[in-house]
Write a protein that holds these residues in place. Structure first.
Motif, PDB file in Angstrom:
ATOM      1  N   MET A  36       0.744  -0.741  -0.386  1.00 48.72           N
ATOM      2  CA  MET A  36       0.023  -0.175  -0.053  1.00 48.72           C
ATOM      3  C   MET A  36       0.722   1.609  -0.038  1.00 48.72           C
ATOM      4  N   LEU A  37       1.902   1.228   1.111  1.00 50.68           N
ATOM      5  CA  LEU A  37       2.200   3.319   1.325  1.00 50.68           C
ATOM      6  C   LEU A  37       4.432   2.369   0.462  1.00 50.68           C
ATOM      7  N   SER A  38       4.631   0.773  -0.802  1.00 60.22           N
ATOM      8  CA  SER A  38       5.835   1.036  -0.738  1.00 60.22           C
ATOM      9  C   SER A  38       6.604   1.633  -2.009  1.00 60.22           C
ATOM     10  N   SER A  39       5.484   3.264  -2.322  1.00 62.04           N
ATOM     11  CA  SER A  39       6.015   4.076  -3.043  1.00 62.04           C
ATOM     12  C   SER A  39       6.963   5.131  -1.824  1.00 62.04           C
ATOM     13  N   ILE A  40       6.261   5.215  -0.772  1.00 61.94           N
ATOM     14  CA  ILE A  40       6.468   6.462  -0.049  1.00 61.94           C
ATOM     15  C   ILE A  40       7.147   5.928   1.353  1.00 61.94           C
ATOM     16  N   LEU A  41       7.182   4.845   1.425  1.00 61.60           N
ATOM     17  CA  LEU A  41       7.861   3.969   2.446  1.00 61.60           C
ATOM     18  C   LEU A  41       7.705   2.716   1.962  1.00 61.60           C
ATOM     19  N   PRO A  42       9.573   2.521   1.138  1.00 62.43           N
ATOM     20  CA  PRO A  42       9.593   1.240   0.231  1.00 62.43           C
ATOM     21  C   PRO A  42      10.296  -0.014   1.483  1.00 62.43           C
ATOM     22  N   PRO A  43       9.593  -1.067   1.257  1.00 63.02           N
ATOM     23  CA  PRO A  43       9.574  -1.852   2.261  1.00 63.02           C
ATOM     24  C   PRO A  43      11.308  -2.308   2.895  1.00 63.02           C
ATOM     25  N   THR A  44      12.502  -2.027   2.862  1.00 63.56           N
ATOM     26  CA  THR A  44      13.754  -2.052   2.414  1.00 63.56           C
ATOM     27  C   THR A  44      13.934  -3.593   4.096  1.00 63.56           C
ATOM     28  N   ASN A  45      13.585  -2.685   5.043  1.00 60.48           N
ATOM     29  CA  ASN A  45      13.671  -3.576   6.317  1.00 60.48           C
ATOM     30  C   ASN A  45      12.404  -3.613   6.916  1.00 60.48           C
ATOM     31  N   LEU A  46      12.689  -4.552   8.125  1.00 61.85           N
ATOM     32  CA  LEU A  46      12.229  -4.851   8.923  1.00 61.85           C
ATOM     33  C   LEU A  46      10.643  -4.575   9.824  1.00 61.85           C
ATOM     34  N   ARG A  47      11.312  -3.033   9.864  1.00 62.74           N
ATOM     35  CA  ARG A  47      10.342  -1.989  10.556  1.00 62.74           C
ATOM     36  C   ARG A  47       9.702  -0.937   9.282  1.00 62.74           C
ATOM     37  N   ASP A  48       9.846  -1.075   7.806  1.00 57.42           N
ATOM     38  CA  ASP A  48       8.918  -0.453   6.944  1.00 57.42           C
ATOM     39  C   ASP A  48       8.428  -1.568   6.250  1.00 57.42           C
ATOM     40  N   MET A  49       8.700  -2.565   6.150  1.00 54.44           N
ATOM     41  CA  MET A  49       8.038  -4.164   5.438  1.00 54.44           C
ATOM     42  C   MET A  49       6.993  -3.821   6.612  1.00 54.44           C
ATOM     43  N   LYS A  50       7.080  -4.278   8.419  1.00 51.36           N
ATOM     44  CA  LYS A  50       5.598  -4.066   9.053  1.00 51.36           C
ATOM     45  C   LYS A  50       5.123  -2.960   8.589  1.00 51.36           C
TER      46      LYS A  50
END
Length: 166
Positions: A40-54
């Motif tokens: 849902m937020l991958s353009s503004i918060l790329p899921p490159t670490n565990l925190r952002d993936m969560k």
């Protein structure tokens, strides 16, 4: 013409709600989970670490909760109408309304999330605009198919009413 067309309104409302909800599920399951092209937020918060993936997973969950709620409301509208016999039983009308709902989902979600807010793209990277345009086009195609089926359902309903009144 009066009674059958009046009954179409509930069927169309239920079908649109079910189409929106099921379209959301297809988007979330296929693009978010199976293909893992975006969250849902991958353009503004790329899921490159565990925190952002969560965080992305949490917002994907909210997205699925809204899709589920929309589907449940569509089922409730359909069930209530069937139970009270205030809803027509026309397959072209129902399938058309569901296709229209799915098309509306794709077009509105594509316009708002992909283009207006830039929360994510269908497939980020090379040619992402083409993927986004394809998603918008799929919404228009599904909506057009839905509109054609709705017209067919109304024509069948009108011809049935005319035959029964003669």
């Amino acid at each position: 013409m009066g009674r059958d067309n009046r009954k179409d309104g509930g069927l169309i409302a239920a079908g649109i709600l079910l189409g929106v909800g099921l379209g959301g599920f297809v988007d979330g399951i296929v693009f978010h989970q199976i293909l893992q092209w975006h969250n849902m937020l991958s353009s503004i918060l790329p899921p490159t670490n565990l925190r952002d993936m969560k965080i992305n997973m949490f917002f994907d969950g909210l997205f699925h909760a809204v899709a589920w709620l929309t589907t449940v409301i569509g089922l409730a509208v359909l069930w209530r109408g069937i139970k009270k016999d205030t809803i027509s039983r026309s397959t072209p009308t129902f399938v058309g309304a569901m296709s229209l709902g799915w098309g509306l989902f794709n077009f509105v979600e594509g316009l708002i999330d992909h283009q207006l807010f830039g929360l994510h793209h269908v497939r980020p990277g090379a040619h992402e605009l083409l993927w986004d345009i394809g998603f918008l086009a799929s919404g228009l195609l599904l909506g057009g198919l839905g509109g054609a089926l709705l017209r067919k359902g109304r024509a069948l309903s009108t011809s049935r009413t005319q035959r029964s009144s003669t």
